[in-house]
Design a protein around this motif. Structure first.
Motif, PDB file in Angstrom:
ATOM      1  N   PRO A 179       0.830  -1.212   0.000  1.00 38.81           N
ATOM      2  CA  PRO A 179       0.000   0.000   0.000  1.00 38.81           C
ATOM      3  C   PRO A 179       0.860   1.255   0.000  1.00 38.81           C
ATOM      4  N   PHE A 180       0.393   2.245  -0.709  1.00 42.27           N
ATOM      5  CA  PHE A 180       1.080   3.522  -0.784  1.00 42.27           C
ATOM      6  C   PHE A 180       0.053   4.627  -0.565  1.00 42.27           C
ATOM      7  N   ARG A 181       0.315   5.472   0.430  1.00 44.75           N
ATOM      8  CA  ARG A 181      -0.624   6.531   0.776  1.00 44.75           C
ATOM      9  C   ARG A 181      -0.145   7.866   0.222  1.00 44.75           C
ATOM     10  N   ARG A 182      -1.023   8.526  -0.518  1.00 49.30           N
ATOM     11  CA  ARG A 182      -0.749   9.865  -1.015  1.00 49.30           C
ATOM     12  C   ARG A 182      -0.829  10.876   0.130  1.00 49.30           C
ATOM     13  N   ASP A 183      -0.432  12.108  -0.148  1.00 47.33           N
ATOM     14  CA  ASP A 183      -0.545  13.151   0.874  1.00 47.33           C
ATOM     15  C   ASP A 183      -1.998  13.375   1.271  1.00 47.33           C
ATOM     16  N   GLN A 184      -2.922  13.167   0.313  1.00 51.16           N
ATOM     17  CA  GLN A 184      -4.335  13.154   0.675  1.00 51.16           C
ATOM     18  C   GLN A 184      -4.610  11.787   1.301  1.00 51.16           C
ATOM     19  N   TYR A 185      -4.750  11.748   2.625  1.00 51.49           N
ATOM     20  CA  TYR A 185      -4.724  10.483   3.326  1.00 51.49           C
ATOM     21  C   TYR A 185      -5.900   9.569   3.012  1.00 51.49           C
ATOM     22  N   SER A 186      -6.880  10.057   2.256  1.00 52.21           N
ATOM     23  CA  SER A 186      -7.994   9.187   1.881  1.00 52.21           C
ATOM     24  C   SER A 186      -7.629   8.270   0.721  1.00 52.21           C
ATOM     25  N   GLU A 187      -6.516   8.550   0.035  1.00 50.24           N
ATOM     26  CA  GLU A 187      -6.118   7.778  -1.132  1.00 50.24           C
ATOM     27  C   GLU A 187      -4.993   6.800  -0.791  1.00 50.24           C
ATOM     28  N   VAL A 188      -5.287   5.520  -0.884  1.00 49.22           N
ATOM     29  CA  VAL A 188      -4.291   4.474  -0.683  1.00 49.22           C
ATOM     30  C   VAL A 188      -4.264   3.616  -1.944  1.00 49.22           C
ATOM     31  N   GLU A 189      -3.120   3.509  -2.565  1.00 44.51           N
ATOM     32  CA  GLU A 189      -2.972   2.754  -3.797  1.00 44.51           C
ATOM     33  C   GLU A 189      -2.188   1.473  -3.538  1.00 44.51           C
ATOM     34  N   THR A 190      -2.402   0.490  -4.395  1.00 47.40           N
ATOM     35  CA  THR A 190      -1.596  -0.725  -4.376  1.00 47.40           C
ATOM     36  C   THR A 190      -0.522  -0.608  -5.456  1.00 47.40           C
ATOM     37  N   VAL A 191       0.722  -0.746  -5.046  1.00 46.78           N
ATOM     38  CA  VAL A 191       1.867  -0.529  -5.928  1.00 46.78           C
ATOM     39  C   VAL A 191       2.633  -1.832  -6.110  1.00 46.78           C
ATOM     40  N   PHE A 192       3.171  -2.056  -7.306  1.00 44.57           N
ATOM     41  CA  PHE A 192       3.972  -3.236  -7.601  1.00 44.57           C
ATOM     42  C   PHE A 192       5.457  -2.896  -7.505  1.00 44.57           C
ATOM     43  N   GLY A 193       6.217  -3.771  -6.842  1.00 46.90           N
ATOM     44  CA  GLY A 193       7.658  -3.608  -6.744  1.00 46.90           C
ATOM     45  C   GLY A 193       8.371  -4.914  -7.049  1.00 46.90           C
ATOM     46  N   TYR A 194       9.650  -4.813  -7.426  1.00 46.71           N
ATOM     47  CA  TYR A 194      10.403  -5.983  -7.873  1.00 46.71           C
ATOM     48  C   TYR A 194      11.843  -5.924  -7.368  1.00 46.71           C
ATOM     49  N   ARG A 195      12.397  -7.102  -7.100  1.00 46.26           N
ATOM     50  CA  ARG A 195      13.843  -7.247  -6.926  1.00 46.26           C
ATOM     51  C   ARG A 195      14.222  -8.588  -7.524  1.00 46.26           C
ATOM     52  N   VAL A 196      15.158  -8.547  -8.469  1.00 49.59           N
ATOM     53  CA  VAL A 196      15.559  -9.738  -9.219  1.00 49.59           C
ATOM     54  C   VAL A 196      17.061  -9.922  -9.083  1.00 49.59           C
ATOM     55  N   GLN A 197      17.481 -11.159  -8.810  1.00 51.61           N
ATOM     56  CA  GLN A 197      18.904 -11.517  -8.754  1.00 51.61           C
ATOM     57  C   GLN A 197      19.173 -12.551  -9.846  1.00 51.61           C
TER      58      GLN A 197
END
Length: 552
Positions: A179-197
């Protein structure tokens, strides 16, 4: 889907009520990351026509139209465009219809009288994300290019088939959603992240973290693979790694960027470490981001660990010269290529595509050698002046305006036009797949120094080699960054800092050695410079694999 190739999405609105059309237009007018290019039609037959012409990248669909009504409206457009993301916006507030619609493949079901700017834009963003996860994680143009380059080199060098199969895919892949919260605290987004070896054979893995709206598992895997060959080519004791977050950082506030970074760091902290995997800056990240990652990791383990990342501020154990190392390395290698070709750099012209960290520093160092910079570009525009551009003036404009757009030091041209300018030295330092079979014949330079990763396709390589363009391939040309990152890691683990002159002298020595070995391999085996560099790097990895054996 093609939507991910741009940060502006072509959206087809199928709606016959002009009041509702204007409502949608107003709600999407200020949307960013992505923004939307909106076209509206009022009937299902018109929608069929636009889809058949390949116009939209996603569809916003009303279920009640003059020539169709209810779920049949969705089913008909879905049958014609089975892969396009479709979001339903309707006046039918019926949970049973909504359930059937999403079961049939609609990305979302929105009711008009409950519509707001945040609900609409969030729904469209999530539709794009879900389609990307379905279609484009492994199936990335960059990953296909990296694998094809590897297979070509492996074939020419007669690589053992067991090792060839083993190196085609990364050893470890971590995909996280958080989850990632914007400065407008009513907005929470789902974000994709990666780490590959990619490989763990050579020691700890090493590779940058990029923040960009086009990041995918395939892209990160390609970059990790290239990093393996890069480290092996210049003799660094690392395997290749890469990480990224699928987010456009240009629209984030400083507080949002820090929250995004710290949450991502906490998600991957078990995978990284000074003896396991050492991240560094890449596209969309910088020394400030690395400082936040270092701090977050240090909080997790209970003490300061400077060596967990490189490319951080000098006051936290960063190496002097790391920020400009990739651009400086590009120019060190251009100097060597000029000697090889008997070119006088003070009489040469250069074009630099991409005026970010790598491109701007490369332009500065080329200008210091007497090279006339006649063209530069960034994501907003290109600038051409045959009489030469002042890099200092360009940097001042970017400092004040963030981008080159609006700079009046030369003629405004497109990025593609920039690549085709006649020059002695061309430095693509922006994105991948910039020089292809479509434009390679029009590229008119003597030296092509690849500051970016994967800017040239294999088909373009053939054309450029036939034209006797001297290519300094990306795994060599942009190896300056990881080389100075290695210096930083060594200094942090030994608690012994080097001067800038020491860093630059060591960097020059390592890159020149890699260049000369690559040229020697090319001349000895009769292959082009890219293939020669790959054979050098892959051969070193293969030797290490064989030496360690197989367990159990």
């Amino acid at each position: 889907m093609n939507a991910q190739s741009s940060n502006t999405i072509k959206l087809l609105l199928v709606e016959d009520n002009p009041i509702h059309v204007r409502l949608i237009e107003s709600l999407l007018a200020d949307a960013k990351s992505p923004s939307f290019s909106l076209e509206s039609v009022g009937t299902l037959s018109d929608a069929h026509q636009r889809v058949s012409e390949g116009a939209p990248e996603m569809i916003l669909l009303d279920l009640t139209l003059p020539d169709s009504e209810g779920l049949q409206t969705f089913r008909e457009i879905r049958s014609q465009a089975p892969t396009l993301p479709i979001v339903i916006v309707t006046g039918l507030d019926d949970v049973r219809i909504a359930a059937k619609a999403v079961e049939a493949g609609a990305q979302d079901y929105l009711v008009k009288n409950q519509l707001s700017r945040s609900t609409l834009t969030r729904s469209l963003r999530y539709a794009i994300e879900r389609t990307r996860v379905r279609d484009a994680e492994w199936d990335s143009p960059m990953f296909r290019l990296a694998q094809r380059q590897f297979l070509k080199a492996a074939q020419l060098m007669g690589l053992d088939d067991n090792i060839r199969q083993r190196l085609l895919f990364p050893e470890r892949n971590l995909v996280v959603t958080f989850p990632f919260r914007r400065d407008q605290y009513s907005e929470v987004e789902t974000v994709f992240g990666y780490r590959v070896q990619h490989i763990l054979t050579m020691g700890p893995t090493k590779g940058g973290i990029r923040y960009h709206q086009d990041v995918s598992l395939g892209e990160v895997s390609a970059l990790a693979m290239w990093m393996s060959w890069k480290c092996a080519l210049v003799g660094l004791p690392f395997g290749g790694a890469k990480g990224g977050v699928r987010m456009d950082p240009t629209g984030l506030t400083s507080h949002e960027l820090q929250r995004l970074t710290r949450r991502f760091a906490s998600e991957i902290h078990l995978m990284i470490g000074p003896d396991k995997d050492i991240p560094a800056p890449d596209m969309g990240t910088d020394e400030r981001v690395m400082a936040w990652i270092m701090d977050t990791y240090s909080q997790q383990v209970g003490f300061a660990v400077p060596a967990v990342v490189t490319g951080k501020p000098v006051v936290l154990g960063g190496a002097r010269g790391r920020t400009e190392a990739t651009g400086r390395g590009v120019v060190y290698l251009v100097e060597e290529a000029a000697k090889q070709l008997r070119m006088n750099l003070s009489e040469c012209t250069a074009v630099v595509q991409g005026f970010g960290n790598v491109g701007s520093h490369a332009a500065q160092f080329l200008e210091a050698l007497g090279v006339k910079i006649i063209g530069v570009s960034d994501a907003t525009t290109g600038i051409h002046n045959p009489n030469g551009l002042s890099v200092a003036a360009l940097l001042e404009h970017v400092k004040e305006n963030r981008f080159l757009k609006g700079c009046r030091k030369g003629e405004a041209i497109s990025n593609q036009e920039l690549l085709e300018l006649r020059c002695d030295i061309l430095v693509p330092a922006a994105m991948q797949n910039q020089i292809t079979a479509d434009n390679a014949e029009r590229v008119d330079c003597r030296i092509l120094a690849e500051g970016a990763n994967g800017p040239t396709t294999l088909e373009a390589d053939e054309v450029l080699n036939e034209k006797s363009v001297f290519i300094i391939p990306d795994i060599l040309a942009n190896a300056g960054g990881v080389t100075v990152s290695y210096f930083e890691w060594v200094q942090d683990t030994q608690n012994y800092m080097w001067t800038l002159d020491e860093v630059n002298e060591r960097l020059h020595r390592i890159l020149v050695d890699g260049f000369r070995r690559t040229v020697g391999r090319s001349e000895q085996t009769g292959v082009d410079m890219r293939t020669a560099a790959l054979i050098e790097g892959i051969g070193t990895v293969a030797q290490a694999k064989l030496a360690r054996g197989l367990f159990p």
